[in-house]
Design a protein around this motif. Structure first.
Motif, PDB file in Angstrom:
ATOM      1  N   VAL A  40       0.787  -1.391   0.321  1.00  0.00           N
ATOM      2  CA  VAL A  40      -0.397  -0.008  -0.324  1.00  0.00           C
ATOM      3  C   VAL A  40       0.789   1.213   0.202  1.00  0.00           C
ATOM      4  O   VAL A  40       0.403   2.091  -0.173  1.00  0.00           O
ATOM      5  N   THR A  41       2.220   1.088  -0.063  1.00  0.00           N
ATOM      6  CA  THR A  41       2.703   2.466  -0.333  1.00  0.00           C
ATOM      7  C   THR A  41       2.628   2.753  -1.191  1.00  0.00           C
ATOM      8  O   THR A  41       3.712   4.237  -1.989  1.00  0.00           O
ATOM      9  N   SER A  42       2.777   2.207  -2.557  1.00  0.00           N
ATOM     10  CA  SER A  42       2.210   2.870  -4.038  1.00  0.00           C
ATOM     11  C   SER A  42       2.285   4.061  -4.186  1.00  0.00           C
ATOM     12  O   SER A  42       3.219   5.153  -4.319  1.00  0.00           O
ATOM     13  N   PRO A  43       1.299   4.822  -3.829  1.00  0.00           N
ATOM     14  CA  PRO A  43       0.717   5.965  -3.486  1.00  0.00           C
ATOM     15  C   PRO A  43       1.539   6.606  -3.289  1.00  0.00           C
ATOM     16  O   PRO A  43       1.691   7.849  -4.087  1.00  0.00           O
ATOM     17  N   ILE A  44       2.462   6.615  -1.961  1.00  0.00           N
ATOM     18  CA  ILE A  44       2.822   7.931  -1.747  1.00  0.00           C
ATOM     19  C   ILE A  44       4.526   7.725  -2.637  1.00  0.00           C
ATOM     20  O   ILE A  44       5.184   8.688  -3.045  1.00  0.00           O
ATOM     21  N   PHE A  45       4.749   6.596  -3.536  1.00  0.00           N
ATOM     22  CA  PHE A  45       5.820   6.619  -4.072  1.00  0.00           C
ATOM     23  C   PHE A  45       5.540   7.596  -5.692  1.00  0.00           C
ATOM     24  O   PHE A  45       6.255   8.306  -6.223  1.00  0.00           O
ATOM     25  N   ILE A  46       4.397   7.459  -5.765  1.00  0.00           N
ATOM     26  CA  ILE A  46       3.243   8.476  -6.742  1.00  0.00           C
ATOM     27  C   ILE A  46       4.276   9.712  -6.571  1.00  0.00           C
ATOM     28  O   ILE A  46       4.597  10.695  -7.395  1.00  0.00           O
ATOM     29  N   VAL A  47       3.475   9.891  -5.348  1.00  0.00           N
ATOM     30  CA  VAL A  47       3.652  11.575  -4.773  1.00  0.00           C
ATOM     31  C   VAL A  47       5.173  12.055  -5.392  1.00  0.00           C
ATOM     32  O   VAL A  47       5.801  13.117  -4.892  1.00  0.00           O
ATOM     33  N   SER A  98       6.878  12.311  -8.381  1.00  0.00           N
ATOM     34  CA  SER A  98       6.398  13.854  -9.121  1.00  0.00           C
ATOM     35  C   SER A  98       7.138  14.375  -8.934  1.00  0.00           C
ATOM     36  O   SER A  98       7.228  15.190  -9.186  1.00  0.00           O
ATOM     37  N   SER A  99       7.644  14.571  -7.032  1.00  0.00           N
ATOM     38  CA  SER A  99       8.224  15.943  -6.830  1.00  0.00           C
ATOM     39  C   SER A  99      10.107  15.821  -7.043  1.00  0.00           C
ATOM     40  O   SER A  99       9.948  16.840  -7.537  1.00  0.00           O
ATOM     41  N   LEU A 100      10.116  14.712  -7.378  1.00  0.00           N
ATOM     42  CA  LEU A 100      11.816  13.980  -7.789  1.00  0.00           C
ATOM     43  C   LEU A 100      11.878  14.925  -9.055  1.00  0.00           C
ATOM     44  O   LEU A 100      12.901  15.211  -9.613  1.00  0.00           O
ATOM     45  N   MET A 101      10.731  14.649 -10.087  1.00  0.00           N
ATOM     46  CA  MET A 101      10.798  15.346 -10.971  1.00  0.00           C
ATOM     47  C   MET A 101      10.438  16.346 -11.393  1.00  0.00           C
ATOM     48  O   MET A 101      10.304  17.246 -12.684  1.00  0.00           O
ATOM     49  N   GLY A 102      10.085  16.704 -10.346  1.00  0.00           N
ATOM     50  CA  GLY A 102      10.152  18.309 -10.215  1.00  0.00           C
ATOM     51  C   GLY A 102       8.485  19.077 -10.646  1.00  0.00           C
ATOM     52  O   GLY A 102       7.929  20.528  -9.829  1.00  0.00           O
ATOM     53  N   GLN A 103       7.776  17.693 -10.113  1.00  0.00           N
ATOM     54  CA  GLN A 103       5.868  18.300 -10.112  1.00  0.00           C
ATOM     55  C   GLN A 103       5.820  18.539  -8.640  1.00  0.00           C
ATOM     56  O   GLN A 103       5.970  17.752  -7.475  1.00  0.00           O
ATOM     57  N   LYS A 104       5.951  19.754  -8.111  1.00  0.00           N
ATOM     58  CA  LYS A 104       5.189  20.771  -6.787  1.00  0.00           C
ATOM     59  C   LYS A 104       4.173  20.152  -6.053  1.00  0.00           C
ATOM     60  O   LYS A 104       3.357  19.849  -6.785  1.00  0.00           O
ATOM     61  N   GLN A 105       4.254  19.214  -5.141  1.00  0.00           N
ATOM     62  CA  GLN A 105       3.127  19.258  -4.641  1.00  0.00           C
ATOM     63  C   GLN A 105       2.369  19.298  -3.771  1.00  0.00           C
ATOM     64  O   GLN A 105       2.998  20.278  -2.597  1.00  0.00           O
ATOM     65  N   PRO A 106       1.013  19.843  -3.193  1.00  0.00           N
ATOM     66  CA  PRO A 106       0.643  21.125  -2.305  1.00  0.00           C
ATOM     67  C   PRO A 106       0.120  19.959  -1.348  1.00  0.00           C
ATOM     68  O   PRO A 106       0.747  18.946  -1.023  1.00  0.00           O
ATOM     69  N   PHE A 107       0.747  20.936  -0.283  1.00  0.00           N
ATOM     70  CA  PHE A 107       0.438  20.473   1.324  1.00  0.00           C
ATOM     71  C   PHE A 107      -0.951  19.432   1.654  1.00  0.00           C
ATOM     72  O   PHE A 107      -0.681  19.029   2.317  1.00  0.00           O
ATOM     73  N   ALA A 120      -0.066  15.650   3.249  1.00  0.00           N
ATOM     74  CA  ALA A 120      -1.068  15.297   4.350  1.00  0.00           C
ATOM     75  C   ALA A 120      -2.290  14.696   4.311  1.00  0.00           C
ATOM     76  O   ALA A 120      -1.993  13.585   4.927  1.00  0.00           O
ATOM     77  N   GLY A 121      -3.108  14.588   3.383  1.00  0.00           N
ATOM     78  CA  GLY A 121      -3.703  12.922   2.782  1.00  0.00           C
ATOM     79  C   GLY A 121      -3.560  12.005   2.443  1.00  0.00           C
ATOM     80  O   GLY A 121      -3.614  10.845   2.809  1.00  0.00           O
ATOM     81  N   CYS A 122      -2.349  11.793   1.705  1.00  0.00           N
ATOM     82  CA  CYS A 122      -1.754  10.619   1.872  1.00  0.00           C
ATOM     83  C   CYS A 122      -1.413  10.156   3.018  1.00  0.00           C
ATOM     84  O   CYS A 122      -1.320   8.882   2.996  1.00  0.00           O
ATOM     85  N   SER A 123      -0.533  10.889   3.809  1.00  0.00           N
ATOM     86  CA  SER A 123      -0.065  10.194   5.287  1.00  0.00           C
ATOM     87  C   SER A 123      -1.023  10.010   5.861  1.00  0.00           C
ATOM     88  O   SER A 123      -1.122   8.800   7.232  1.00  0.00           O
ATOM     89  N   VAL A 124      -2.154  10.856   6.061  1.00  0.00           N
ATOM     90  CA  VAL A 124      -3.517  10.206   6.725  1.00  0.00           C
ATOM     91  C   VAL A 124      -4.439   8.695   6.281  1.00  0.00           C
ATOM     92  O   VAL A 124      -4.467   8.110   6.892  1.00  0.00           O
ATOM     93  N   ALA A 125      -3.832   8.944   4.592  1.00  0.00           N
ATOM     94  CA  ALA A 125      -4.260   7.781   3.885  1.00  0.00           C
ATOM     95  C   ALA A 125      -3.766   6.765   4.812  1.00  0.00           C
ATOM     96  O   ALA A 125      -3.765   5.456   4.747  1.00  0.00           O
ATOM     97  N   LEU A 126      -2.716   6.604   4.226  1.00  0.00           N
ATOM     98  CA  LEU A 126      -1.670   5.771   4.605  1.00  0.00           C
ATOM     99  C   LEU A 126      -1.366   4.607   6.176  1.00  0.00           C
ATOM    100  O   LEU A 126      -1.882   3.763   6.402  1.00  0.00           O
ATOM    101  N   ALA A 181      -4.823   9.531  -7.875  1.00  0.00           N
ATOM    102  CA  ALA A 181      -5.361   8.231  -8.766  1.00  0.00           C
ATOM    103  C   ALA A 181      -4.603   7.151  -7.108  1.00  0.00           C
ATOM    104  O   ALA A 181      -5.825   6.716  -7.051  1.00  0.00           O
ATOM    105  N   GLY A 182      -3.416   7.595  -6.785  1.00  0.00           N
ATOM    106  CA  GLY A 182      -3.060   6.681  -5.912  1.00  0.00           C
ATOM    107  C   GLY A 182      -3.593   6.950  -4.658  1.00  0.00           C
ATOM    108  O   GLY A 182      -3.276   5.656  -4.124  1.00  0.00           O
ATOM    109  N   MET A 183      -3.793   8.099  -4.068  1.00  0.00           N
ATOM    110  CA  MET A 183      -4.637   8.397  -3.191  1.00  0.00           C
ATOM    111  C   MET A 183      -5.899   7.284  -3.574  1.00  0.00           C
ATOM    112  O   MET A 183      -6.106   6.781  -1.842  1.00  0.00           O
TER     113      MET A 183
END
Length: 300
Positions: A105-112, A115-124, A128-134, A251-253
């Protein structure tokens, strides 16, 4: 019906997650009656037999466009489809079921993260939502006993399952970047073709080790048919649409709800029990998904 394509993507990703959860319940009908590599290869072979005749003319017509993205489609089939079954199978040989569930179930956090490493800035909200769902997924997998995490021991199988989880994240990111003009049916057909090619060596290995098993009966045929049509064609197809319209992060969420749906289906069809653990984890997972889906308000 869906004026906002994000809603369409969210609905498709949710349907895919529900179908994958249902496939876990269906697959249990065939446990001990068909070996895992043969089951995976059979499902994708039947999916290919259904998809290819329907889409051959379209692939032929659009071949000039298709050839530009064949490497991406092949790599997506390798990381997200073909590799997942063998890696999870071999991982299960050296690690526990709870470890496998936690890592899967860690796939979604790896997506985020990717994406961040590729330069796509992720909002708070996404973080936060990813952490709560995880947290909700972990709480469910641990059956409400978080202290069990302290008792975990890690082995080679955990590393293999981690590779599988990262692979699914990479698959999701690749598919979300494919152009609109490339039909989802074309992508699905080519993915099924590559999946069959990549799984053939796994089936041959299974046979060479004397581990191949196939019992021709109603349970096995139903499991293969259901998984070929709903878990392969419909689920992967709708997931790809979800990636395109909702984005890989949203989708990952939704993917975090997989263990929750599995519990619901097991309760409904296998008479397994549900309790406070499922309620608490469900609130955390759904709350995390809703939080991550909130659009940040721009300052006026």
């Amino acid at each position: 019906m869906f004026e906002n394509k994000i809603y369409l993507g969210t609905a498709c990703a949710s349907l895919a997650t529900m179908l994958w959860a249902g496939s876990f319940v269906i697959a249990r009908l065939a446990v001990g009656q068909i070996s895992p590599m043969l089951l995976a290869a059979s499902c994708w072979f039947i999916a290919l037999l259904i998809l290819f005749p329907c889409n051959f003319s379209v692939i032929k017509k659009e071949w000039n466009v298709v050839t530009k993205f064949l490497p991406q489609i092949f790599f997506a089939a390798l990381t997200g489809v073909a590799a997942y079954s063998p890696l999870s199978y071999f991982a299960a040989q050296t690690t526990s079921a709870i470890n496998l569930s936690l890592i899967s179930v860690t796939s979604p956090i790896f997506i985020v993260i990717i994406s961040s490493l590729m330069g796509q800035k992720q909002p708070f909200n996404t973080w936060a939502g990813c952490s709560v769902a995880l947290l909700g997924s972990i709480y469910l997998v641990c059956n409400g006993e978080i202290a069990r995490l302290l008792e975990l021991h890690f082995a080679l199988g955990d590393f293999l399952m981690l590779i599988a989880a990262v692979g699914f994240a990479i698959y999701s990111l690749i598919l979300s970047k494919l152009p609109e003009e490339l039909s989802h049916l074309i992508v699905m057909t080519l993915m099924a073709f590559f999946a069959v090619l990549l799984l053939i060596p796994c089936v041959l290995w299974e046979y060479s080790q004397g581990m191949m098993l196939f019992m021709l009966n109603a349970s096995v045929l139903f499991s293969i048919t259901f998984m070929a049509i709903f878990s392969s064609i419909v689920a992967w197809g709708t997931w790809n649409i979800g990636l395109k319209h909702a984005g890989s992060e949203k989708a990952g969420m939704i993917y975090y709800s997989l263990p929750l749906w599995s519990g619901i289906f097991a309760f409904a069809f296998l008479d397994e029990t549900m309790g406070a653990v499922h309620l608490v984890s469900g609130i955390l997972i759904i709350g995390g998904i809703a939080w991550a889906s909130r659009t940040p308000q721009l300052a006026k």
